[in-house]
Design a protein around this motif. Structure first.
Motif, mmCIF file in Angstrom:
data_model
loop_
_atom_site.group_PDB
_atom_site.id
_atom_site.type_symbol
_atom_site.label_atom_id
_atom_site.label_comp_id
_atom_site.label_asym_id
_atom_site.label_seq_id
_atom_site.Cartn_x
_atom_site.Cartn_y
_atom_site.Cartn_z
ATOM 1 N N LYS A 28 4.669 -9.965 40.494
ATOM 2 C CA LYS A 28 5.959 -10.666 40.452
ATOM 3 C C LYS A 28 5.825 -12.106 40.920
ATOM 4 O O LYS A 28 6.493 -13.010 40.432
ATOM 5 C CB LYS A 28 6.991 -9.933 41.320
ATOM 6 C CG LYS A 28 7.380 -8.550 40.812
ATOM 7 C CD LYS A 28 8.436 -7.928 41.700
ATOM 8 C CE LYS A 28 8.886 -6.570 41.175
ATOM 9 N NZ LYS A 28 7.811 -5.550 41.272
ATOM 10 N N GLU A 29 4.959 -12.334 41.912
ATOM 11 C CA GLU A 29 4.781 -13.669 42.474
ATOM 12 C C GLU A 29 3.365 -14.165 42.197
ATOM 13 O O GLU A 29 2.412 -13.382 42.141
ATOM 14 C CB GLU A 29 5.040 -13.658 43.983
ATOM 15 C CG GLU A 29 6.464 -13.279 44.358
ATOM 16 C CD GLU A 29 6.694 -13.311 45.854
ATOM 17 O OE1 GLU A 29 5.730 -13.612 46.590
ATOM 18 O OE2 GLU A 29 7.821 -13.031 46.277
ATOM 19 N N LEU A 30 3.237 -15.482 42.066
ATOM 20 C CA LEU A 30 1.918 -16.080 41.880
ATOM 21 C C LEU A 30 1.092 -15.842 43.134
ATOM 22 O O LEU A 30 1.543 -16.088 44.251
ATOM 23 C CB LEU A 30 2.056 -17.575 41.615
ATOM 24 C CG LEU A 30 0.752 -18.335 41.342
ATOM 25 C CD1 LEU A 30 0.081 -17.812 40.075
ATOM 26 C CD2 LEU A 30 1.038 -19.833 41.203
ATOM 27 N N SER B 62 -2.122 -10.053 38.329
ATOM 28 C CA SER B 62 -0.760 -9.938 37.810
ATOM 29 C C SER B 62 0.174 -9.507 38.935
ATOM 30 O O SER B 62 -0.236 -8.860 39.903
ATOM 31 C CB SER B 62 -0.713 -8.907 36.674
ATOM 32 O OG SER B 62 -1.121 -7.628 37.148
ATOM 33 N N ARG C 269 3.853 -10.336 34.829
ATOM 34 C CA ARG C 269 4.656 -10.459 36.040
ATOM 35 C C ARG C 269 4.960 -9.112 36.676
ATOM 36 O O ARG C 269 5.925 -8.963 37.418
ATOM 37 C CB ARG C 269 5.955 -11.227 35.726
ATOM 38 C CG ARG C 269 5.734 -12.660 35.251
ATOM 39 C CD ARG C 269 4.872 -13.440 36.221
ATOM 40 N NE ARG C 269 4.553 -14.779 35.750
ATOM 41 C CZ ARG C 269 3.594 -15.546 36.260
ATOM 42 N NH1 ARG C 269 2.858 -15.071 37.243
ATOM 43 N NH2 ARG C 269 3.372 -16.746 35.780
ATOM 44 N N TYR C 270 4.134 -8.127 36.382
ATOM 45 C CA TYR C 270 4.281 -6.821 37.006
ATOM 46 C C TYR C 270 2.896 -6.196 37.092
ATOM 47 O O TYR C 270 1.941 -6.639 36.433
ATOM 48 C CB TYR C 270 5.248 -5.925 36.236
ATOM 49 C CG TYR C 270 4.959 -5.814 34.758
ATOM 50 C CD1 TYR C 270 4.165 -4.794 34.265
ATOM 51 C CD2 TYR C 270 5.484 -6.741 33.855
ATOM 52 C CE1 TYR C 270 3.892 -4.692 32.920
ATOM 53 C CE2 TYR C 270 5.219 -6.649 32.500
ATOM 54 C CZ TYR C 270 4.415 -5.615 32.039
ATOM 55 O OH TYR C 270 4.146 -5.527 30.701
#
Length: 299
Positions: free
Chosen positions: A74-76, A72, A182-183
């Motif tokens: 912010k960025e893939l 998990s 996303r965090y």
């Protein structure tokens, strides 16, 4: 010869080995030991599929395991790991080639990258190279690691990743990555929430933040402690503000208990109008002082 023939070294692969600093012997004098799963042994599995981590793995018999892992954030992100049953006994480099299947006659292997071998450590590749390996597997190619055997100056090792039965688990892996939060824990471990005036109701932004924390706690059961400190502005009287801060702390404690945290792991304290962090003579400053500070710790 059975499926091993499918992954035989191409002429360009042998030549690459012969010309490398790790392979001083002529190609015809090298003994290449191959490790690869047969069709019957080929097995891909999604070992972990949560909102915090996705892992796709494949076993190379008598050699080790490869895995693709995404967390998990912010960025893939994506990382490739090679876990050898017998870890390297010295430092070196492995050549990583994408070897075509036998039915693509005449097509040469493609050089992908160099793979660093660290003494007594597993190896890994970063995002760009990891995605390249996945793309090659999706097209039926076999990522293969070539390196000198640290126990024999005459032998080369060729460890191949078999693309047979890759498609289904890869689709599940992609679906898992699409559902990752996303965090991360670090994003919520220290959180400051703010309150509406003279109330234990959070502001809209802080309520959304608390909802994020609740979502995270559904998937991470390693939280060992929660610390909640609450504060008010200086309007309304000191005793009233102390009571209000304790009420805010109790509300948050109930939230964490409902989210699955044991009550004994939660410590709270209401400070009232003590310890201001902004002037109280402006609406903006008072809004900053009406706050709760939440600190999470995990194993």
């Amino acid at each position: 010869m059975k499926f091993v023939g499918y992954l035989c070294l191409s002429l360009c692969s042998l030549q690459l080995l012969a010309n490398s600093e790790q392979s001083p012997l002529p190609a015809e004098r090298q003994n290449v030991r191959q490790y690869v799963a047969t069709i019957e042994q080929a097995n891909w599995s999604v070992k972990t599929a949560t909102a915090l981590q996705c892992e796709l793995s494949h076993t190379i018999p008598n050699f080790g395991e490869v895995s693709f892992v995404s967390h998990s954030g912010k960025e893939l992100n994506l990382q490739f790991a090679l876990k050898m049953t017998r870890m390297p006994d010295d430092y070196g480099l492995a050549k990583v080639l994408s070897v075509p299947p036998a039915w693509r006659a005449g097509e040469q292997a493609k050089a992908i990258t160099d793979f660093e071998l660290l003494k007594q450590f597993d190896g890994d590749l970063a995002k760009k190279e990891a995605w390249t390996l996945l793309t090659e597997l999706e097209q039926g190619f076999s990522p293969t690691f070539y390196f000198s055997d640290w126990h024999s100056p005459f032998d080369q090792i060729a460890a191949s990743v078999n693309p047979v039965q890759f498609a289904g688990p890869y689709q599940k892996f992609n679906q898992c990555m699409a559902g990752l939060l996303r965090y991360t824990f670090d994003d919520i471990a220290m959180t400051v929430l703010n309150y509406q005036s003279n109330s234990d109701e959070l502001t809209r932004e802080s309520a959304a933040r608390l909802k994020q924390i609740a979502e995270y706690l559904q998937h991470d059961k390693s939280i060992v402690s929660v610390r909640i400190d609450t504060y008010t502005d200086s309007y309304g009287g000191r005793w009233i503000n102390e009571e209000l801060s304790r009420k805010r702390a109790a509300t948050l404690k109930a939230f964490f208990v409902e989210a699955g945290i044991e009550e004994s792991k939660i410590d709270t304290e209401g400070f009232g109008e003590k310890r201001h962090v902004a002037p109280n003579d402006t609406p903006r400053g008072r809004g900053v002082n009406r706050r709760a500070v939440i600190q999470l710790a995990r194993l």
